[in-house]
Design a protein around this motif. Sequence first.
Motif, PDB file in Angstrom:
ATOM      1  N   VAL A 223       0.856  -1.182   0.000  1.00 56.48           N
ATOM      2  CA  VAL A 223       0.000   0.000   0.000  1.00 56.48           C
ATOM      3  C   VAL A 223       0.894   1.235   0.000  1.00 56.48           C
ATOM      4  N   GLU A 224       0.863   1.975  -1.095  1.00 60.37           N
ATOM      5  CA  GLU A 224       1.752   3.118  -1.281  1.00 60.37           C
ATOM      6  C   GLU A 224       1.041   4.420  -0.935  1.00 60.37           C
TER       7      GLU A 224
ATOM      8  N   LEU B  58      -2.401   8.134   4.649  1.00 60.94           N
ATOM      9  CA  LEU B  58      -2.165   6.927   5.441  1.00 60.94           C
ATOM     10  C   LEU B  58      -3.166   6.834   6.587  1.00 60.94           C
TER      11      LEU B  58
ATOM     12  N   LEU C  58      -5.651   3.719   7.370  1.00 57.73           N
ATOM     13  CA  LEU C  58      -5.545   2.949   8.617  1.00 57.73           C
ATOM     14  C   LEU C  58      -6.877   2.845   9.357  1.00 57.73           C
TER      15      LEU C  58
ATOM     16  N   SER D  73      -5.043  -2.362   8.304  1.00 60.33           N
ATOM     17  CA  SER D  73      -3.675  -2.168   8.805  1.00 60.33           C
ATOM     18  C   SER D  73      -2.756  -2.974   7.889  1.00 60.33           C
ATOM     19  N   PRO D  74      -2.239  -2.350   6.823  1.00 62.82           N
ATOM     20  CA  PRO D  74      -1.461  -3.097   5.823  1.00 62.82           C
ATOM     21  C   PRO D  74      -0.155  -3.655   6.399  1.00 62.82           C
TER      22      PRO D  74
ATOM     23  N   ILE E  67       3.705  -1.055   3.880  1.00 65.14           N
ATOM     24  CA  ILE E  67       3.373   0.337   3.581  1.00 65.14           C
ATOM     25  C   ILE E  67       4.549   0.959   2.826  1.00 65.14           C
TER      26      ILE E  67
ATOM     27  N   ILE F  43       3.463   4.445  11.447  1.00 74.63           N
ATOM     28  CA  ILE F  43       3.463   3.090  10.894  1.00 74.63           C
ATOM     29  C   ILE F  43       3.054   2.108  11.985  1.00 74.63           C
TER      30      ILE F  43
ATOM     31  N   SER G 172       3.790  -3.676  10.727  1.00 70.43           N
ATOM     32  CA  SER G 172       3.864  -3.265   9.325  1.00 70.43           C
ATOM     33  C   SER G 172       5.307  -2.977   8.945  1.00 70.43           C
TER      34      SER G 172
ATOM     35  N   LEU H 100       7.875  -0.856   6.548  1.00 75.45           N
ATOM     36  CA  LEU H 100       7.938   0.369   5.760  1.00 75.45           C
ATOM     37  C   LEU H 100       8.904   0.181   4.593  1.00 75.45           C
TER      38      LEU H 100
END
Length: 252
Positions: free
Chosen positions: A155-156, A163, A167, A171-172, A175, A199, A203, A205
């Motif tokens: 998820v960009e 973001l 959220l 909750s990817p 990210i 973040i 997750s 990053l």
Amino acid sequence: MLSQILDHKKTEILAYQKPEDQKLPKRPFYQALKNPKRTIGLISEVKKASPSKGIIKDLFSPEIHAKQYELGGADCLSVLTDSKFFKGENSYLSLAKRETSLPVLRKDFIVDHIQIEESDLIGADAILLIGEALDPSLLAELYHHAKERGMDALVEVHSVQILERILKEISPELIGVNNRDLTTFQTDIRRAGEFTGYIPDGSLLVSESGIHTKADLDAVKEFGAHAVLVGESLMRHQDQEQAIRILFGEAE
């Protein structure tokens, strides 16, 4: 540029034809980045061109570049499949996956559920979902659909505000922070630092774009990145295996 691309993507979807199932088994994209080969995970991108830079690689062979990336120690691959703006093809992803044992991300502009089906059939292990391109509720639907088909999702986002909206829905696990401003196309690798404290635990990053040197890697790691996505600087090198080693300071 993003609006232009998304408008065209909608016309492509209207002409969608279901691709042949390539029957390529799924590989764990998230896990490969969670347990990288080096101190920071590397997603190496197979990329022929971009709207801002034009043709990046004249002698383009996705299977050869993918194999060189694997030999250089990449953890995952990213393959551009958008044809109009990035000169990509769905077949490039299938070719790259067949040539390596690495998990593969489909780098495209996913805006509809039929693209999830398409990604699965061509062999993708993960897809890209762009926060600035999607309503958060639709992004969440596409995220869960990808998971149902056995794929991870990167998820960009480009801003903390986007973001935060996402959220509220999901909750990817992955990210991605794009260091390139989609309006000006300028890059700033310090962008990941803006997301400190936002973040979720668990997750990973991923810092994307503008990464060229070992100093860049060290900087984004300092900002909290667990992995990087690098395309242009690796693709411009004659040998992608050597390019990775130079990036990590293992060769000159």
